[in-house]
Design a protein around this motif. Structure first.
Motif: not given
Length: 221
Positions: A55-56, A94-102, A125-132, A137-147
């Motif tokens: 959780r960055p 933005q309030k209530g979110s965080k930015r994570v550089a990927l 740059c993923a802007r996601v909820p503060s507890d993400a 964060a990857l899902a917000a900017v780099a879909k599709p993901l596969r696990y």
């Protein structure tokens, strides 16, 4: 052992030892997978947990690199020097979110699965909820993901199309090797002799026996 017998055995034993050495080299392995990194100042540090649990914080820089490597000590680091300010320059806070550089580094052609070409490295740059988590964060900017079933991250932005943490030998052949939580599968050796070593030892015995038989044949002739 007579001088003639030693002369006969020496080249045969040398050839057998070369076979053993070749077998050991052929068994050298790595794992093709996405490694996960944290940026500490200007240095990449191998992450201590996987993207699904990390959780960055706002302002963090994280990287992922696709490559073949033996373990965390051997893993290839993401390329590029862009920092948070550069990557997230156009993404205001933005309030209530965080930015994570990927930093997403899809690796080089030599590490790509057969028939695939790695995309060019990119930053997001993923802007996601503060507890993400990083995975969110990857899902917000780099879909599709596969696990896979063990939560190993197999693909980012659809690359690669197939495969997941597979074991790769020095000769380029592959076999499945399940990993866990974003880490490559570990060494499954149990301390016994390798197949190559046993085979090489058998060759030494056979060749030495042949040399003895030949020497006796010449002596009795």
């Amino acid at each position: 052992m007579t001088r003639r017998l030693r002369a006969l055995c020496a080249p045969l034993l040398a050839a057998a030892l070369l076979l053993v050495a070749g077998a050991g080299q052929a068994q050298a392995t790595g794992y093709r997978y996405w490694s996960f990194w944290d940026r500490d100042g200007g240095t990449w540090v191998y992450a201590t947990e996987g993207p699904s649990t990390a959780r960055p914080s706002d302002g963090d820089v994280q990287g992922l690199r696709f490559a073949v490597s033996e373990d965390s000590q051997d893993a290839s680091k993401p390329r590029g020097t862009a920092d948070f300010a550069a990557i997230c320059a156009k993404t205001p806070a933005q309030k209530g979110s965080k930015r994570v550089a990927l930093v997403l580094d899809f690796g080089v052609q030599a590490d790509a699965p057969a028939g695939e070409t790695p995309p060019a490295p990119r930053t997001e740059c993923a802007r996601v909820p503060s507890d993400a988590t990083t995975a969110e964060a990857l899902a917000a900017v780099a879909k599709p993901l596969r696990y896979d079933a063990n939560a190993l991250l197999c693909a980012i932005a659809g690359y690669p199309r197939k495969g997941c943490g597979e074991q790769v030998t020095a000769g380029g052949s592959e076999q499945p090797a399940a990993g866990e939580s974003g880490q490559p599968a570990g060494d499954e050796s149990h301390g016994g002799p390798s197949v190559g070593l046993l085979a090489g030892g058998a060759v030494v015995v056979v060749l030495a026996a042949a040399a003895v038989w030949q020497a006796r044949r010449r002596r009795d002739a």
